[in-house]
Every structure is written in structure tokens, then in C-alpha cells.
Design an enzyme around this catalytic site. Structure first.
Site, mmCIF file in Angstrom:
data_model
loop_
_atom_site.group_PDB
_atom_site.id
_atom_site.type_symbol
_atom_site.label_atom_id
_atom_site.label_comp_id
_atom_site.label_asym_id
_atom_site.label_seq_id
_atom_site.Cartn_x
_atom_site.Cartn_y
_atom_site.Cartn_z
ATOM 1 C CB VAL A 27 99.724 42.712 -63.583
ATOM 2 C CG1 VAL A 27 98.234 43.018 -63.542
ATOM 3 C CG2 VAL A 27 100.431 43.629 -64.577
ATOM 4 C CG ASP A 28 96.705 41.571 -57.310
ATOM 5 O OD1 ASP A 28 97.173 40.527 -56.826
ATOM 6 O OD2 ASP A 28 95.584 42.016 -57.013
ATOM 7 C CG LEU A 29 94.851 36.342 -60.669
ATOM 8 C CD1 LEU A 29 94.517 36.622 -62.123
ATOM 9 C CD2 LEU A 29 95.372 34.911 -60.485
#
Length: 221
Positions: free
Chosen positions: A8-10
């Protein structure tokens, strides 16, 4: 069948970090006496590595180190936490964990900053690992960060699942293209910073318009 591991990207996926990042980048342009990009272009610097964004928006290569130093001074001085968690994200992460999905952050942001942000917003509890770039630039592209995340997961007790059981979630094309380098499928989210047509050009497997849609797409691809 659901995926078993979601990277998951931030920025632009879990949190709306644009206010702090844009203020820090503006400070860096002003400090170096360089013309600021347009407001639209400033939004597009959120997500990719800062070095890549700086060069793309007019910072001379010979002044890149100076620019990054000025940016990080502003970012660590307050810009980092000029940030907020998107509505529905905590609930979606809870749904994914309850569904048996392993979660790992894979962000182009330096890992040391990503950890501080996730801890500040009490999001670190959802992730078994937080993987980001390095301050010295030796791990900077999204493909590099994803490779680091995969190696980190492989070293855990749970081990690394097969590639077909892994998905990358992010808001920008570099999330999609970086994952594709490793044969990993992707889900793009629309509440981040992608430009018009960016997702269509990058061709993710699916697009989610809300955190609820994201959770459903991961659990039932």
C-alpha cells in the site's frame, strides 16, 4: 479468490499529504531562487521521489542536492505532519485485516519519515512492515521500494506468497508501473494526485473510487 498480501502506497492513498509537501517544495524553490511551478504542477510532485519531481520541474541537476536539503529542512520542520488521513481509510484497513489480508506499506517517501507519519496517525498498527526509500537515494524508484518490500516480507515468519497473490495499491502511475516491473497486479485509487488520464494510460487491473471499493477489490478481485 482474494489476494493474500497488499502493498500500500502512503501519499495520496492513505493520507492527504499534499499541503505539507507542496509547502516544503515551494520553500525549496524560493530558497534556491528558482521559479515556482504552477499550482497544478505542484500537486503532481506529490507521490514520486522528490529527486525525480525536482528535475522534472526545472531544478538543475547540479543544484539537486541543495534543493533536496532545503525541502527536507521544511518537511521535517513541520510540513511532514501537515497531513491528514483520508476518511474511510481506517475502516478499510480494518476490513482487510479482518479478511486475512497482510498489509505492508511501500512508499517512495524515505522510510524514516514514513514511519514517523504512520506512527503519528496511529496507522502503523495495521501494517506488518513499513518500507520506503533511502535518504541517500540508493533506493529511490517505486520498483526499488517494491523489491525492498518483497525482500522484507520474504524474511518474515509468514514468508512471501506467490506473485499472483500480491497486489499493489496506489494513486499514481509510478505505483502501477513499479509493480508491473515485478509482475504484480495493481489497484489504483482515485482520491489521490493522479492527473486526468493517468490511470487509463498506466492500465491498473482495477480502479477504486472509495476506500470501501478498495477493500472489496482486494478481497474479491
Amino acid at each position: 479468490m482474494a489476494y493474500s498480501l497488499a502493498l500500500v502506497d502512503l501519499d495520496g492513498t492513505l493520507t492527504d499529504s499534499a499541503p505539507g509537501i507542496i509547502a516544503s517544495i515551494t520553500y525549496a524553490f524560493d530558497t534556491l531562487g528558482l521559479p515556482r511551478p504552477s499550482e497544478e504542477d505542484l500537486r503532481r510532485v506529490v507521490g514520486p521521489p522528490i529527486e525525480e519531481s525536482a528535475l522534472r520541474h526545472g531544478v538543475p541537476g547540479e543544484r539537486l542536492t541543495e534543493f533536496v536539503t532545503a525541502y527536507r529542512a521544511a518537511f521535517t520542520g513541520g510540513g511532514m505532519l501537515n497531513n491528514s488521513v483520508y476518511p474511510g481509510i481506517r475502516e478499510a484497513l480494518t476490513t482487510l485485516l479482518d479478511g486475512g489480508i497482510r498489509l505492508v506499506v511501500a512508499t517512495s517517501k524515505p522510510e524514516v519519515f514514513a514511519r514517523q507519519i504512520l506512527e503519528h496517525f496511529d496507522l502503523d498498527q495495521f501494517f506488518e512492515a513499513i518500507c520506503g526509500s533511502t535518504l541517500d537515494g540508493t533506493r529511490s524508484t517505486k520498483a526499488d521500494v517494491i523489491e525492498h518490500a518483497l525482500k522484507t516480507v520474504a524474511a518474515t515468519e509468514g514468508g512471501l506468497p506467490q506473485v499472483s497473490d500480491i497486489v499493489m495499491v496506489g494513486d499514481r502511475e509510478h505505483d502501477i508501473l513499479g509493480a508491473r516491473t515485478h509482475g504484480i497486479e495493481t489497484i489504483a485509487v482515485t482520491w489521490g494526485y493522479a492527473a486526468a488520464g493517468e490511470h487509463a494510460a498506466a492500465r491498473p487491473r482495477a480502479v477504486a473510487s472509495t476506500p470501501d471499493e478498495l477493500a472489496a477489490a482486494v478481497l474479491a478481485p
